[in-house]
Design a protein around this motif. Sequence first.
Motif, PDB file in Angstrom:
ATOM      1  N   TYR A 104       0.821  -1.214   0.000  1.00 50.19           N
ATOM      2  CA  TYR A 104       0.000   0.000   0.000  1.00 50.19           C
ATOM      3  C   TYR A 104       0.856   1.266   0.000  1.00 50.19           C
ATOM      4  CZ  TYR A 104      -4.346  -2.566   0.451  1.00 50.19           C
ATOM      5  OH  TYR A 104      -5.428  -3.378   0.194  1.00 50.19           O
ATOM      6  N   ASP A 105       2.171   1.106   0.081  1.00 52.32           N
ATOM      7  CA  ASP A 105       3.135   2.206   0.080  1.00 52.32           C
ATOM      8  C   ASP A 105       2.851   3.202   1.213  1.00 52.32           C
ATOM      9  OD1 ASP A 105       5.371   3.612  -0.728  1.00 52.32           O
ATOM     10  OD2 ASP A 105       4.293   4.766  -2.250  1.00 52.32           O
ATOM     11  N   VAL A 106       2.695   2.652   2.419  1.00 52.25           N
ATOM     12  CA  VAL A 106       2.418   3.500   3.582  1.00 52.25           C
ATOM     13  C   VAL A 106       3.416   3.223   4.712  1.00 52.25           C
ATOM     14  CG1 VAL A 106      -0.020   3.901   3.059  1.00 52.25           C
ATOM     15  CG2 VAL A 106       0.629   1.900   4.422  1.00 52.25           C
ATOM     16  N   GLU A 107       4.660   2.972   4.340  1.00 52.56           N
ATOM     17  CA  GLU A 107       5.693   2.731   5.346  1.00 52.56           C
ATOM     18  C   GLU A 107       6.360   4.036   5.743  1.00 52.56           C
ATOM     19  OE1 GLU A 107       9.885   0.283   5.887  1.00 52.56           O
ATOM     20  OE2 GLU A 107       8.424  -0.421   4.415  1.00 52.56           O
ATOM     21  N   MET A 108       6.638   4.168   7.042  1.00 51.17           N
ATOM     22  CA  MET A 108       7.356   5.341   7.536  1.00 51.17           C
ATOM     23  C   MET A 108       8.316   4.910   8.638  1.00 51.17           C
ATOM     24  SD  MET A 108       4.564   7.318   9.963  1.00 51.17           S
ATOM     25  CE  MET A 108       5.768   8.373  10.696  1.00 51.17           C
ATOM     26  N   ASP A 109       9.230   5.807   8.986  1.00 52.60           N
ATOM     27  CA  ASP A 109      10.215   5.558  10.032  1.00 52.60           C
ATOM     28  C   ASP A 109      10.114   6.637  11.107  1.00 52.60           C
ATOM     29  OD1 ASP A 109      11.327   3.485   8.445  1.00 52.60           O
ATOM     30  OD2 ASP A 109      12.611   4.928   7.397  1.00 52.60           O
ATOM     31  N   PHE A 110      10.481   6.256  12.294  1.00 49.78           N
ATOM     32  CA  PHE A 110      10.732   7.213  13.371  1.00 49.78           C
ATOM     33  C   PHE A 110      12.236   7.195  13.596  1.00 49.78           C
ATOM     34  CE2 PHE A 110       6.289   5.987  14.354  1.00 49.78           C
ATOM     35  CZ  PHE A 110       5.718   7.251  14.374  1.00 49.78           C
ATOM     36  N   ALA A 111      12.974   7.740  12.614  1.00 44.53           N
ATOM     37  CA  ALA A 111      14.432   7.649  12.603  1.00 44.53           C
ATOM     38  C   ALA A 111      15.050   8.265  13.852  1.00 44.53           C
ATOM     39  CB  ALA A 111      14.983   8.314  11.349  1.00 44.53           C
ATOM     40  N   ASP A 112      14.460   9.352  14.359  1.00 44.14           N
ATOM     41  CA  ASP A 112      15.024   9.990  15.552  1.00 44.14           C
ATOM     42  C   ASP A 112      14.938   9.091  16.787  1.00 44.14           C
ATOM     43  OD1 ASP A 112      12.228  10.341  15.353  1.00 44.14           O
ATOM     44  OD2 ASP A 112      12.266  12.075  16.687  1.00 44.14           O
ATOM     45  N   MET A 113      14.062   8.088  16.736  1.00 47.97           N
ATOM     46  CA  MET A 113      13.945   7.123  17.829  1.00 47.97           C
ATOM     47  C   MET A 113      14.600   5.786  17.475  1.00 47.97           C
ATOM     48  SD  MET A 113      10.130   7.675  19.327  1.00 47.97           S
ATOM     49  CE  MET A 113       9.164   7.963  17.852  1.00 47.97           C
ATOM     50  N   GLY A 114      15.129   5.692  16.249  1.00 47.68           N
ATOM     51  CA  GLY A 114      15.753   4.451  15.822  1.00 47.68           C
ATOM     52  C   GLY A 114      14.763   3.343  15.527  1.00 47.68           C
ATOM     53  N   TYR A 115      13.537   3.731  15.153  1.00 42.67           N
ATOM     54  CA  TYR A 115      12.496   2.745  14.881  1.00 42.67           C
ATOM     55  C   TYR A 115      12.078   2.882  13.423  1.00 42.67           C
ATOM     56  CZ  TYR A 115       8.647  -0.375  16.003  1.00 42.67           C
ATOM     57  OH  TYR A 115       7.797  -1.452  16.049  1.00 42.67           O
ATOM     58  N   TYR A 116      12.181   1.803  12.686  1.00 44.09           N
ATOM     59  CA  TYR A 116      11.989   1.844  11.241  1.00 44.09           C
ATOM     60  C   TYR A 116      10.903   0.870  10.790  1.00 44.09           C
ATOM     61  CZ  TYR A 116      16.358   4.353  11.542  1.00 44.09           C
ATOM     62  OH  TYR A 116      17.320   5.269  11.881  1.00 44.09           O
ATOM     63  N   GLY A 117      10.195   1.263   9.734  1.00 38.68           N
ATOM     64  CA  GLY A 117       9.254   0.354   9.091  1.00 38.68           C
ATOM     65  C   GLY A 117       7.949   0.160   9.829  1.00 38.68           C
ATOM     66  N   VAL A 118       7.262   1.262  10.119  1.00 38.90           N
ATOM     67  CA  VAL A 118       5.922   1.178  10.690  1.00 38.90           C
ATOM     68  C   VAL A 118       4.928   1.747   9.676  1.00 38.90           C
ATOM     69  CG1 VAL A 118       6.747   1.329  13.075  1.00 38.90           C
ATOM     70  CG2 VAL A 118       6.044   3.418  11.876  1.00 38.90           C
ATOM     71  N   ALA A 119       3.655   1.535   9.944  1.00 39.55           N
ATOM     72  CA  ALA A 119       2.620   2.025   9.033  1.00 39.55           C
ATOM     73  C   ALA A 119       2.388   3.516   9.244  1.00 39.55           C
ATOM     74  CB  ALA A 119       1.319   1.268   9.269  1.00 39.55           C
ATOM     75  N   LYS A 120       2.276   4.250   8.143  1.00 41.03           N
ATOM     76  CA  LYS A 120       1.770   5.618   8.230  1.00 41.03           C
ATOM     77  C   LYS A 120       0.305   5.526   8.633  1.00 41.03           C
ATOM     78  CE  LYS A 120       4.414   7.914   4.587  1.00 41.03           C
ATOM     79  NZ  LYS A 120       4.303   8.656   3.318  1.00 41.03           N
ATOM     80  N   ARG A 121      -0.143   6.485   9.395  1.00 43.79           N
ATOM     81  CA  ARG A 121      -1.567   6.515   9.719  1.00 43.79           C
ATOM     82  C   ARG A 121      -2.310   6.777   8.409  1.00 43.79           C
ATOM     83  NH1 ARG A 121      -2.749   6.466  14.434  1.00 43.79           N
ATOM     84  NH2 ARG A 121      -0.982   7.739  15.114  1.00 43.79           N
ATOM     85  N   SER A 122      -3.145   5.831   8.030  1.00 41.14           N
ATOM     86  CA  SER A 122      -3.837   5.930   6.752  1.00 41.14           C
ATOM     87  C   SER A 122      -5.099   5.078   6.776  1.00 41.14           C
ATOM     88  CB  SER A 122      -2.922   5.506   5.601  1.00 41.14           C
ATOM     89  OG  SER A 122      -2.291   4.282   5.863  1.00 41.14           O
ATOM     90  N   VAL A 123      -6.017   5.428   5.886  1.00 38.46           N
ATOM     91  CA  VAL A 123      -7.282   4.700   5.782  1.00 38.46           C
ATOM     92  C   VAL A 123      -7.572   4.466   4.308  1.00 38.46           C
ATOM     93  CG1 VAL A 123      -9.770   4.743   6.232  1.00 38.46           C
ATOM     94  CG2 VAL A 123      -8.184   5.743   7.904  1.00 38.46           C
ATOM     95  N   PHE A 124      -7.907   3.219   3.990  1.00 37.39           N
ATOM     96  CA  PHE A 124      -8.361   2.852   2.651  1.00 37.39           C
ATOM     97  C   PHE A 124      -9.727   2.198   2.797  1.00 37.39           C
ATOM     98  CE2 PHE A 124      -3.795   2.991   2.392  1.00 37.39           C
ATOM     99  CZ  PHE A 124      -3.531   3.526   1.145  1.00 37.39           C
ATOM    100  N   VAL A 125     -10.663   2.575   1.934  1.00 41.04           N
ATOM    101  CA  VAL A 125     -11.980   1.929   1.890  1.00 41.04           C
ATOM    102  C   VAL A 125     -12.064   1.203   0.563  1.00 41.04           C
ATOM    103  CG1 VAL A 125     -14.484   2.267   1.887  1.00 41.04           C
ATOM    104  CG2 VAL A 125     -13.033   3.668   3.390  1.00 41.04           C
ATOM    105  N   VAL A 126     -12.477  -0.067   0.651  1.00 40.51           N
ATOM    106  CA  VAL A 126     -12.499  -0.955  -0.514  1.00 40.51           C
ATOM    107  C   VAL A 126     -13.923  -1.460  -0.710  1.00 40.51           C
ATOM    108  CG1 VAL A 126     -11.562  -3.091  -1.473  1.00 40.51           C
ATOM    109  CG2 VAL A 126     -10.095  -1.587  -0.089  1.00 40.51           C
ATOM    110  N   ASP A 127     -14.385  -1.445  -1.958  1.00 36.51           N
ATOM    111  CA  ASP A 127     -15.745  -1.916  -2.250  1.00 36.51           C
ATOM    112  C   ASP A 127     -15.753  -3.427  -2.487  1.00 36.51           C
ATOM    113  OD1 ASP A 127     -14.963  -2.405  -4.925  1.00 36.51           O
ATOM    114  OD2 ASP A 127     -16.065  -0.691  -5.724  1.00 36.51           O
ATOM    115  N   GLY A 128     -16.918  -3.949  -2.774  1.00 35.70           N
ATOM    116  CA  GLY A 128     -17.097  -5.387  -2.942  1.00 35.70           C
ATOM    117  C   GLY A 128     -16.386  -5.984  -4.140  1.00 35.70           C
TER     118      GLY A 128
END
Length: 159
Positions: A104-128
């Motif tokens: 989904y291309d929603v990866e982000m890092d908290f580099a200043d805390m040394g924490y990498y590869g978490v989800a960006k806060r995001s919402v996707f709605v998918v139909d049937g």
Amino acid sequence: MVEVGDDAPDFTAPLANGDVTEFTFSDHFDEAPVVLAFFPGAFTGVCTTEMATFEQRLDEFEDEGATVYGVSVDAPFSLNEFRDQEDLSFGLVSDSNKEIIDAYDVEMDFADMGYYGVAKRSVFVVDGDGTVVYKWVSDDPGVEPDYDEVLESFASAEN
């Protein structure tokens, strides 16, 4: 990045739902509209508030026929504890291998805390049909989605 009108990337991952079961997203398109609410991490301030707000408003979402799933890179066992502590009734998808946030291309890092590869806060709605009908992605992890806007997106998710 996944855009409105695109086919939603399919995935199979552990689902924390009080138990841990295998969850294949495309098997749940019949629960449409399906809300995938990506969040950076369980047991953190804004993420807890966001998931609690989805829970508080879950009746509104369900009244529209929608199903909500949270998605984070936390382990499924941690997500089950988070569900228990926050009294969440919807399932949380564990993307511990980070394939979903990559798709989904929603990866982000908290580099200043040394924490990498978490989800960006995001919402996707998918139909049937498995088509993305709504997308919201924030580069600021301290911002919550507009829950009313998510609800309004369901009109375009009807099949």
